[in-house]
Design a protein around this motif. Structure first.
Motif, mmCIF file in Angstrom:
data_model
loop_
_atom_site.group_PDB
_atom_site.id
_atom_site.type_symbol
_atom_site.label_atom_id
_atom_site.label_comp_id
_atom_site.label_asym_id
_atom_site.label_seq_id
_atom_site.Cartn_x
_atom_site.Cartn_y
_atom_site.Cartn_z
ATOM 1 N N VAL A 5 22.882 20.433 48.069
ATOM 2 C CA VAL A 5 22.990 19.697 49.331
ATOM 3 C C VAL A 5 22.720 18.216 49.100
ATOM 4 N N LEU A 6 21.704 17.902 48.285
ATOM 5 C CA LEU A 6 21.347 16.506 48.055
ATOM 6 C C LEU A 6 22.436 15.758 47.307
ATOM 7 N N ARG A 7 23.204 16.438 46.485
ATOM 8 C CA ARG A 7 24.263 15.746 45.758
ATOM 9 C C ARG A 7 25.604 15.780 46.481
ATOM 10 N N GLY A 8 25.620 16.302 47.703
ATOM 11 C CA GLY A 8 26.808 16.214 48.544
ATOM 12 C C GLY A 8 27.777 17.363 48.440
ATOM 13 N N ASP A 9 27.379 18.501 47.874
ATOM 14 C CA ASP A 9 28.277 19.658 47.778
ATOM 15 C C ASP A 9 28.434 20.322 49.141
ATOM 16 N N ARG A 10 29.633 20.774 49.420
ATOM 17 C CA ARG A 10 29.930 21.534 50.631
ATOM 18 C C ARG A 10 30.974 22.585 50.235
ATOM 19 N N ILE A 11 30.520 23.733 49.752
ATOM 20 C CA ILE A 11 31.392 24.739 49.146
ATOM 21 C C ILE A 11 31.830 25.742 50.201
ATOM 22 N N VAL A 12 33.172 25.951 50.293
ATOM 23 C CA VAL A 12 33.776 26.819 51.310
ATOM 24 C C VAL A 12 34.862 27.665 50.650
ATOM 25 N N THR A 13 35.033 28.887 51.126
ATOM 26 C CA THR A 13 36.085 29.777 50.628
ATOM 27 C C THR A 13 37.451 29.303 51.117
ATOM 28 N N SER A 14 38.456 29.374 50.236
ATOM 29 C CA SER A 14 39.799 28.888 50.583
ATOM 30 C C SER A 14 40.748 30.049 50.853
ATOM 31 N N ASP A 15 41.989 29.686 51.215
ATOM 32 C CA ASP A 15 43.043 30.668 51.470
ATOM 33 C C ASP A 15 43.879 30.966 50.235
ATOM 34 N N VAL A 16 43.607 30.316 49.121
ATOM 35 C CA VAL A 16 44.404 30.532 47.909
ATOM 36 C C VAL A 16 44.140 31.938 47.390
ATOM 37 N N ASP A 17 45.209 32.661 47.101
ATOM 38 C CA ASP A 17 45.120 34.054 46.659
ATOM 39 C C ASP A 17 45.202 34.117 45.138
#
Length: 713
Positions: free
Chosen positions: A89-101
């Protein structure tokens, strides 16, 4: 117990030596394997640039395909956020699942992702980000998507983490820049058989994640949203919208794309459609071991090993010269002075006994004989006083003033305590990184471990601060504990909070969420402050003040005029230049990793640990030499001077940061520049507190041994 501790220390030192100058990658606790036909989640993180300090979450960009919320493998939903540790969080990561199969073993020549409708305002933002050279970070099996390159001699392949959001070209007719968006991504997953029984059952492990980008313009023929021919591309997708258009621009009627200065003119409601597609290929690669898969990200950096060794040799030469000077001072000058002082004291004692033993042989001695004997005694006394004056010079004259408490000692004590806290944190981080515990696969681990070590090192901060405070005749350890717990952490939190206001205004993922700020405050107030108080109580009440070998006179002696190089500011700058020359080559690699190549990873903590040891020795020796020269000039104000001389190289590091900003970097924008200078200032404060505390403790130890040896009361 002592033998066990000695064995443990030997094992620890041996482990650090074995790691030598490389921070080897230590694999995670378990290897993730995939079976044929199993879905591999592709996670999107953020976009970042070497030309700015502002990062953005990938799905916050208005011109990319938003998540649809469909269910993917492993029970994950598209658009679902992945839990992050504090460091991420402190280094700016925002990880989210994508639609790529991504399905193991199934190649896909082309898959349509979406047609993203973009306004003129959003298009302008996309153009600015391409112009700034933003790079995209995707993640598969904890590996960042990489752009593949080969070395100059074409013998090895290496990776650069991330891939370009777009590219810039120049018009052949006008010479003006044109900006293009990469809207097709070819994903190559490299795998090999899993080790052990899982591999015998056909399971596979990911050893490489490569992304190749293309810009495909709307004039290419499409079928089901995909170009009919990915090899023969007719024109790239230019980030351009014709001016003064009020109707939507579709794929068919936007065949003529070129850049003009009128790009940003027109109605903000004008829209353009950006098609996104991707291809997937799985390729077996037995040449890469799973536990060595990160090596490809470091191949290109291995060429700097010679420079690292040059830095170490340079540091050793400087440290060796200083060691010679210190040994000369200790072995010749100081020992000779102490020996002469003791001999002079012994002679004075004998002379005194001789004078006491003298008595008139007869009460009937004549007046002339008494006068003659008195004259002889007077002559002896004068000559002995002159010898004593010649003997007691320089630093030996300060025995009754050397431990006189300094001005603003109530501020110096918390600074020394904070320095010990940071020293414990830094040594822990370098050690854990050098032996491979903190490695690139532990995303955010370095920052998380640093915060944890800093918080729990509050015990050391309170202990050392309280002992120094009581040595300065402090009375209220509670007040000192509060100042120690709030001085540096409060300054740090205040600067970060103010910076956060600027970054929040830019809607950047670099901004800390409000919940994270609350969590940091709770860590500070609920854990660190009590630990500092506990350490202060123990240091103040249980151990007490340090005992000094000499007594302090009630009236301070007058300090003579000082030479220009002994004066406070000059000595701080001159002495600080020497430790800076020890670290400046390694500092170049650290700066490149932090500011120029944020897509890369600083991994040579073995080199850094060696340079850090040399730096510690150098700071100690420089402080000893500087303080000794000051004492020889009969200046006993060494408390603050030793701290400032030890931390003097921080001034040169900050000046180096300013030079690096104007010469090496191409940062644009007020907020990005503000982030650079404030972060550099914080880093220099941390470094200055570390080295200043080392200098202070070294000088105190040196002076205690020096004046304890002559035993002057």
């Amino acid at each position: 117990m002592g033998r066990t501790l000695e064995t443990g220390l030997k094992w620890l030192v041996s482990s650090l030596i074995i790691s030598q100058a490389q921070a080897f990658y230590v694999p995670g606790w378990s290897i993730k394997s995939y079976n044929e036909g199993e879905h591999i989640p592709l996670l999107v993180n953020k976009v970042y640039s070497d030309n700015t300090q502002l990062q953005y979450a990938y799905y916050d960009l208005p011109f990319v395909c938003p998540p649809t919320g469909k269910t993917r493998g492993s029970g994950l939903l598209s658009g679902q956020s992945i839990s992050l540790n504090l460091g991420e969080v402190l280094r700016g990561d925002r990880i989210v699942t994508s639609d790529v199969d991504l399905t193991v073993g199934q190649d896909t020549e082309c898959s349509f992702l979406c047609n993203q409708e973009v306004t003129r305002k959003d298009l302008k933002r996309a153009k600015e980000m391409v112009k700034d050279g933003y790079v995209v970070e995707w993640i598969v099996d904890n590996l960042p998507g990489a752009t593949s390159f080969v070395t100059v001699d074409k013998t090895r392949k290496y990776y650069a983490a991330g891939f370009k959001l777009g590219f810039t070209d120049f018009s052949a007719s006008t010479g003006k820049p044109r900006y293009f968006l990469n809207n097709h991504h070819t994903i190559v997953i490299r795998y090999r058989s899993a080790p052990g029984r899982a591999g015998e059952k056909g399971a596979k492990v990911v050893v490489g994640f490569e992304v190749y980008t293309k810009s495909i313009g709307p004039n290419n023929k499409r079928e089901n949203g995909c170009p009919t021919d990915l090899q023969e591309i007719e024109g790239n997708f230019e980030l351009y919208m014709p001016p003064n258009r009020t109707s939507d621009l579709s794929l068919e009627d936007s065949s003529s794309f070129h850049y003009t200065e009128d790009t940003e003119e027109g109605d903000d409601n004008d829209k353009i459609i950006i098609p996104y597609t991707y291809s997937v290929y799985f390729r077996e690669d037995d040449s890469i071991e799973w536990n060595r898969r990160w090596d490809l990200y470091f191949v290109n950096q291995e060429e700097g090993s010679r420079i690292h060794w040059l830095a170490i040799v340079n540091s050793l030469i400087i440290c060796g010269l200083l060691s010679g000077i210190v040994l000369m001072i200790l072995s010749k000058t100081i020992r000779t002075d102490i020996k002469g002082r003791k001999q002079g004291s012994a002679e004075d004692g004998k002379l005194g006994l001789k004078r006491k033993s003298r008595a008139p042989k007869s009460e009937k001695a004549t007046l002339g004989l008494l006068e003659q004997e008195r004259d002889i005694d007077n002559d002896v006394d004068v000559s002995s006083d002159d010898e004593a004056i010649e003997d007691v010079t320089g630093w030996k004259l300060l025995h009754s003033d050397i431990f006189r408490k300094p001005e603003y000692g109530y501020l110096l004590a918390p600074l020394v305590g904070s320095g010990m806290q940071l020293l414990f944190m830094a040594l822990g981080l370098v050690l854990l990184s050098a032996i491979g515990v903190l490695n690139p696969s532990f995303r955010g681990g370095f920052i998380s471990a640093g915060v944890g070590l800093f918080v729990f090192a509050g015990v050391f901060s309170g202990y050392f601060s309280a002992r120094v405070y009581k040595t300065f005749d402090g009375q209220s350890f509670g007040k000192n504990a509060l100042v120690t717990a709030c001085l540096f952490p409060g300054l740090l939190f205040g600067l970060v909070f103010i910076l956060n206001l600027f970054v929040w205004a830019q809607a950047s993922s670099t901004a800390l969420p409000f919940g994270t700020l609350i969590a940091i405050v709770l860590l500070w107030l609920c854990i660190q402050v009590p630990l500092v108080y506990l350490g202060s109580w123990y240091g103040f009440n249980r151990t007490g003040a340090w005992e000094h070998p000499t007594k302090t006179a009630s009236i301070p002696r007058q300090i003579p005029q000082q030479a220009w190089y002994i004066k406070s500011l000059q000595s701080i700058l001159l002495a600080g230049l020497i430790p800076f020359t020890v670290i400046f080559i390694e500092l170049l690699f650290v700066f490149q990793s932090m500011w120029q190549d944020k897509s890369g990873y600083y991994y040579v903590f073995g080199f850094l640990s060696v340079v850090s040891i040399i730096l510690i020795v150098t700071v100690a020796e420089v402080t000893v030499v500087t303080v000794y020269v000051q004492l020889c000039s009969e200046n006993y104000h060494w408390w603050w001077q030793s701290f400032l001389v030890g931390g003097g190289s921080a001034v040169w590091v900050f000046l180096y940061s300013v030079w690096y900003y104007f010469v090496k970097l191409h940062i644009t924008g007020f907020v990005s520049s503000l982030l650079f200078f404030v972060y550099s200032f914080i880093a220099c404060c941390v470094y200055g507190l570390l080295t200043g505390t080392l200098g202070f403790l070294t000088a105190y130890t040196f002076i205690r041994r020096l004046y304890g040896a002559i035993k002057v009361d």
